[in-house]
Design a protein around this motif. Sequence first.
Motif, PDB file in Angstrom:
ATOM      1  N   GLU A  56      -6.759   8.530   3.535  1.00 21.93           N
ATOM      2  CA  GLU A  56      -7.167   7.126   3.527  1.00 21.93           C
ATOM      3  C   GLU A  56      -6.564   6.380   2.345  1.00 21.93           C
ATOM      4  OE1 GLU A  56     -11.378   7.353   3.536  1.00 21.93           O
ATOM      5  OE2 GLU A  56     -11.555   7.406   5.730  1.00 21.93           O
ATOM      6  N   GLN A  57      -6.515   7.018   1.193  1.00 24.11           N
ATOM      7  CA  GLN A  57      -5.896   6.399   0.024  1.00 24.11           C
ATOM      8  C   GLN A  57      -4.411   6.154   0.253  1.00 24.11           C
ATOM      9  OE1 GLN A  57      -6.767   8.941  -3.281  1.00 24.11           O
ATOM     10  NE2 GLN A  57      -8.966   8.454  -3.294  1.00 24.11           N
ATOM     11  N   GLN A  58      -3.739   7.135   0.834  1.00 20.72           N
ATOM     12  CA  GLN A  58      -2.321   6.961   1.137  1.00 20.72           C
ATOM     13  C   GLN A  58      -2.100   5.839   2.141  1.00 20.72           C
ATOM     14  OE1 GLN A  58      -0.957  10.795   2.436  1.00 20.72           O
ATOM     15  NE2 GLN A  58      -0.927  11.659   0.371  1.00 20.72           N
ATOM     16  N   GLN A  59      -2.980   5.743   3.142  1.00 21.84           N
ATOM     17  CA  GLN A  59      -2.863   4.691   4.156  1.00 21.84           C
ATOM     18  C   GLN A  59      -3.076   3.315   3.541  1.00 21.84           C
ATOM     19  OE1 GLN A  59      -5.521   5.214   7.423  1.00 21.84           O
ATOM     20  NE2 GLN A  59      -4.690   3.549   8.627  1.00 21.84           N
ATOM     21  N   ASP A  60      -4.057   3.185   2.633  1.00 28.05           N
ATOM     22  CA  ASP A  60      -4.309   1.906   1.969  1.00 28.05           C
ATOM     23  C   ASP A  60      -3.126   1.487   1.118  1.00 28.05           C
ATOM     24  OD1 ASP A  60      -6.768   1.839   3.155  1.00 28.05           O
ATOM     25  OD2 ASP A  60      -7.841   2.650   1.421  1.00 28.05           O
ATOM     26  N   LEU A  61      -2.543   2.448   0.407  1.00 31.82           N
ATOM     27  CA  LEU A  61      -1.383   2.128  -0.422  1.00 31.82           C
ATOM     28  C   LEU A  61      -0.219   1.654   0.430  1.00 31.82           C
ATOM     29  CD1 LEU A  61      -1.489   5.061  -3.009  1.00 31.82           C
ATOM     30  CD2 LEU A  61      -2.056   2.665  -3.412  1.00 31.82           C
ATOM     31  N   THR A  62       0.007   2.319   1.563  1.00 32.55           N
ATOM     32  CA  THR A  62       1.096   1.924   2.460  1.00 32.55           C
ATOM     33  C   THR A  62       0.856   0.549   3.049  1.00 32.55           C
ATOM     34  OG1 THR A  62       1.449   4.255   3.015  1.00 32.55           O
ATOM     35  CG2 THR A  62       2.419   2.622   4.484  1.00 32.55           C
ATOM     36  N   SER A  63      -0.400   0.263   3.452  1.00 28.87           N
ATOM     37  CA  SER A  63      -0.733  -1.042   4.037  1.00 28.87           C
ATOM     38  C   SER A  63      -0.562  -2.157   3.016  1.00 28.87           C
ATOM     39  CB  SER A  63      -2.169  -1.010   4.559  1.00 28.87           C
ATOM     40  OG  SER A  63      -2.540  -2.278   5.073  1.00 28.87           O
ATOM     41  N   ASN A  64      -1.028  -1.940   1.790  1.00 30.06           N
ATOM     42  CA  ASN A  64      -0.894  -2.955   0.747  1.00 30.06           C
ATOM     43  C   ASN A  64       0.560  -3.215   0.413  1.00 30.06           C
ATOM     44  OD1 ASN A  64      -3.668  -3.172   0.581  1.00 30.06           O
ATOM     45  ND2 ASN A  64      -3.861  -1.662  -1.058  1.00 30.06           N
ATOM     46  N   SER A  65       1.352  -2.164   0.389  1.00 30.98           N
ATOM     47  CA  SER A  65       2.773  -2.324   0.082  1.00 30.98           C
ATOM     48  C   SER A  65       3.472  -3.140   1.160  1.00 30.98           C
ATOM     49  CB  SER A  65       3.421  -0.945  -0.053  1.00 30.98           C
ATOM     50  OG  SER A  65       4.797  -1.060  -0.293  1.00 30.98           O
TER      51      SER A  65
END
Length: 214
Positions: A147-156
């Motif tokens: 989930e943390q990786q997904q949030d970082l990708t979405s924000n980027s």
Amino acid sequence: MGRVKLQIKKIENTTNRQVTYSKRRNGLIKKAYELSILCDIDIALLMFSPSGRLSMFSGNKRIEDVLERYVNLPEHERGRPNTVVSQIEDLQLEVNKFRNKVEELEKKLRIFEGDSLIITSVHQAEYHEHVLEEALNCVRSRKEVLEQQQDLTSNSSTEQIFCHMQNVHSNGFLATSPHHAADWLSQRDTQSDIFNFLDLNGLLPLRSLKLDDI
């Protein structure tokens, strides 16, 4: 002063090495003689000095007889393990170790199947519960990481799109709102555009007509 204890390692000095051998050789032969008398054993002692000189001792039997007796012994009784047998034993130990490991893993797999009939005691139920809780904690931890990786990708991705829109707007090709579009149009020279469209007299240009058409 007490006697200095000799360190057990190779004596590098040749003379000292020869002297030490001569002294200890006599003591070793004396011990072998005493052992053969006290215990009534067959003994054969062979020694070669650093210079290659042979020293030997035997008890009641000749050295040749004792060595012949040794040679006629089976391989496993000579004090040297059979290489093939030793390797087979080592492999058998490895097989047993992996078999036990497989059995343990199979027990854990049966726990995940959820068959409650295999639980026959409270202790066993507590063990099943502990295994399942550990597995669930591992899954939850992995989920948090994903989930943390997904949030970082979405924000980027969102930041990249926003930056791209700002760059386009700054070049005058895109407005982010209707008010911005009006501002962009107001900045253009409207009067110059109208005169470019009309002729010098302020009238629409007429098409050139041929005399034959009048």
